[in-house]
Design a protein around this motif. Structure first.
Motif, PDB file in Angstrom:
ATOM      1  N   LEU A 266      86.186  35.400  44.048  1.00 49.74           N
ATOM      2  CA  LEU A 266      87.021  35.736  45.203  1.00 49.74           C
ATOM      3  C   LEU A 266      86.190  36.575  46.162  1.00 49.74           C
ATOM      4  CD1 LEU A 266      89.600  35.865  46.817  1.00 49.74           C
ATOM      5  CD2 LEU A 266      90.380  37.745  45.347  1.00 49.74           C
ATOM      6  N   HIS A 267      85.876  35.988  47.313  1.00 50.33           N
ATOM      7  CA  HIS A 267      84.970  36.624  48.269  1.00 50.33           C
ATOM      8  C   HIS A 267      85.733  37.266  49.422  1.00 50.33           C
ATOM      9  CE1 HIS A 267      80.578  36.749  49.166  1.00 50.33           C
ATOM     10  NE2 HIS A 267      80.986  36.920  50.424  1.00 50.33           N
ATOM     11  N   TRP A 268      86.555  36.453  50.102  1.00 56.13           N
ATOM     12  CA  TRP A 268      87.355  36.961  51.221  1.00 56.13           C
ATOM     13  C   TRP A 268      88.827  36.957  50.823  1.00 56.13           C
ATOM     14  CZ3 TRP A 268      85.218  34.549  56.417  1.00 56.13           C
ATOM     15  CH2 TRP A 268      83.976  35.129  56.706  1.00 56.13           C
ATOM     16  N   SER A 269      89.509  38.069  51.108  1.00 55.64           N
ATOM     17  CA  SER A 269      90.907  38.256  50.716  1.00 55.64           C
ATOM     18  C   SER A 269      91.664  38.923  51.858  1.00 55.64           C
ATOM     19  CB  SER A 269      90.991  39.103  49.446  1.00 55.64           C
ATOM     20  OG  SER A 269      90.360  40.364  49.653  1.00 55.64           O
ATOM     21  N   ARG A 270      92.968  39.102  51.676  1.00 56.07           N
ATOM     22  CA  ARG A 270      93.815  39.662  52.727  1.00 56.07           C
ATOM     23  C   ARG A 270      93.851  41.182  52.667  1.00 56.07           C
ATOM     24  NH1 ARG A 270      96.633  35.829  55.539  1.00 56.07           N
ATOM     25  NH2 ARG A 270      98.097  37.313  56.404  1.00 56.07           N
ATOM     26  N   GLY A 271      94.451  41.774  53.723  1.00 56.30           N
ATOM     27  CA  GLY A 271      94.613  43.219  53.798  1.00 56.30           C
ATOM     28  C   GLY A 271      94.131  43.755  55.123  1.00 56.30           C
TER      29      GLY A 271
END
Length: 497
Positions: A266-271
């Motif tokens: 998981l490289h890019w995620s929300r927030g």
């Protein structure tokens, strides 16, 4: 690395294979569409599939044999009930039995002799006959020759990838023999989809994997995007949800068939993080966030772990580069509690974070026994409190992930001996990203020697045709031509047993 996604290299990344005589060579080595001596040819198309009985992926490689074009549309037809479910590196549509794929904005230009590659996923029942005629911008292509199908059940020599588990500070295969993971990162799946540019950055076909394997690689780390996997509305429908998941599945299968361990990360995620050291002003998964979010990241891992539950040849890497101790809103001790526990432990963060324990729990809740890598803090370069704060894993299949570049703070043998070696002595250590921005390889040479002496694993960043100083990039062409920096990694891997 952070958000390294240069679109300037995308067209070059899609260049197909053209043999010296000017004929297109498909992924299986079959020459397709050789031009007749009596007439000029406007275009050539290569078509290959990976078929598993109820569905398949199709790769088309278009070569322009006429004047330069700026904008292209390829059409062809099936004779069965093949049904398009998603595509990448082009805008795919279907009407009846006719399939159309049009260029993306970044791969529209095709000079004379240039190629572009696009791929798609289809479902079907009954027979799956390959198309026999193609047209580019309404002009029939020289499509003589029989399209080829890659048999998915016949792995080449060296396959399949080993089933892995942890024994002490070592990975072992099903026979109990030690396994070290040495390879490359293959960036693209973390950014292309959310930017509306397809699913991958460049070719992800059999030929591209063969080029990677030629460096004596036995592991490829594949960065992913939670918005695209979960099918959130901010992503183009062609690149999200089932289409994205199937593209990942197909690439994982291709790696495994070639004896290469896939590491899904998981490289890019929300927030929405707008504080100190913020890299983008959006809640969407469009950049590297300080911590994974509690809303979507655990669900991402539940779904992905469920998809690969039972396939322990696949390794999971929970989160690319946490950096809670770089936020200047927590002291060092508190930042490590945030790293492990998320939630209220992450004081000052402007969204609710999931900790590494939360993500590991999400994986294990599915029953998955896969090896899980857990990155350290400070962009994964700090392992100072990793052993003290490591998540609890009922399976014991936990490894430490570490990133090391010449521009990090822990960049010499003194720091490695003090902070990294104690971790490597207790659990498997994977330097999931190593590299340097000098376009040379003196730093990675010394680092790989240090890691070899401790039986650790390592993967170079990155197998993409970017600028080696800004990437850093290992290759200048997807045929495996190395940059000066990449030559150091390639030669070292080839010298390894």
């Amino acid at each position: 690395m952070r958000s390294l996604s240069p679109r300037t290299a995308a067209v070059a990344a899609l260049t197909g294979a053209i043999c010296a005589a000017g004929s297109l060579v498909a992924g299986t080595g079959t020459v397709l569409g050789a031009p007749p001596a009596r007439a000029a040819v406007a275009c050539e198309v290569g078509y290959t599939t990976n078929d598993w009985g109820t569905g398949f992926t199709a790769a088309v490689t278009i070569t322009n044999r006429g004047p330069a074009v700026n904008g292209w549309t390829l059409t062809y037809s099936y004779t069965g009930n093949q049904r398009l479910t998603g595509g990448w590196n082009g805008r795919w549509t279907q009407s009846g039995t006719t399939v159309t794929v049009a260029n993306e904005s970044w791969n529209a230009a095709l000079s004379t002799g240039a190629s572009a590659q696009a791929g798609a996923q289809f479902a079907y029942s009954g027979t799956n006959a390959a198309p026999t005629a193609f047209a580019l911008n309404g002009t029939a292509c020289n499509g003589g020759g029989e399209p080829t199908t890659d048999p998915p059940t016949t792995p080449p020599p060296g396959g399949p990838a080993p089933k892995l588990k942890v024994s002490g500070n070592t990975f072992v295969n099903a026979a109990g023999a030690a396994v070290r993971l040495r390879g490359v990162n293959r960036s693209g799946g973390e950014f292309a989809c959310v930017q509306g540019n397809g699913i991958w950055d460049g070719p992800m076909d059999a030929a591209s994997v063969a080029a990677i394997k030629n460096w004596n690689v036995n592991a490829v780390r594949v960065p992913l995007n939670s918005d695209c996997w979960l099918g959130l509305d901010n992503v183009d429908p062609a690149y999200r949800g089932t289409a994205y998941q199937n593209a990942v599945k197909n690439y994982v299968g291709l790696l495994e068939e070639n004896g290469i361990t896939p590491i899904l990360e998981l490289h890019w995620s929300r927030g929405l993080w707008t504080g100190y050291d913020s890299h983008c002003q959006t809640a969407a998964a469009e950049c590297q966030k300080p911590m994974p979010d509690a809303q979507y990241a655990p669900e991402f891992w539940k779904q992905l772990a469920a998809a690969y539950n039972g396939d322990t040849a696949v390794v999971f890497d929970l989160f690319n580069e946490p950096y809670p101790n770089n936020l200047q809103v927590m002291d060092y001790a508190q930042s490590w509690k945030c790293w492990r526990d998320g939630g209220s432990a992450c004081t000052g963060l402007t969204y609710e974070a999931a900790g590494m324990q939360d993500l590991l729990d999400a994986v294990r809740s599915t029953g998955a026994q896969n090896v899980v890598m857990v990155a350290g803090s400070s962009y994964s370069n700090d392992l100072g409190q990793w052993l003290a704060q490591k998540p609890s894993d009922p399976t014991g299949n936990l490894a430490a992930a570490w990133h090391s570049y010449n521009f990090n703070y822990c960049k010499d043998a003194s720091c490695w001996d003090q902070q990294i070696a104690p971790v490597a002595a207790q659990v498997p250590l994977v330097a999931g990203e190593i590299g340097e921005n000098t376009c040379g390889h003196s730093y990675v040479d010394s680092l790989m020697t240090w890691l070899d002496a401790r039986g650790a694993s390592y993967l170079g960043w990155t197998w993409n045709t970017w600028d080696c100083s800004s990437g850093p990039s290992l290759i200048s062409s997807y045929d495996g031509t190395p940059t000066a920096y990449g030559a150091g990694l390639r030669d070292h891997l080839r010298s390894a047993p």
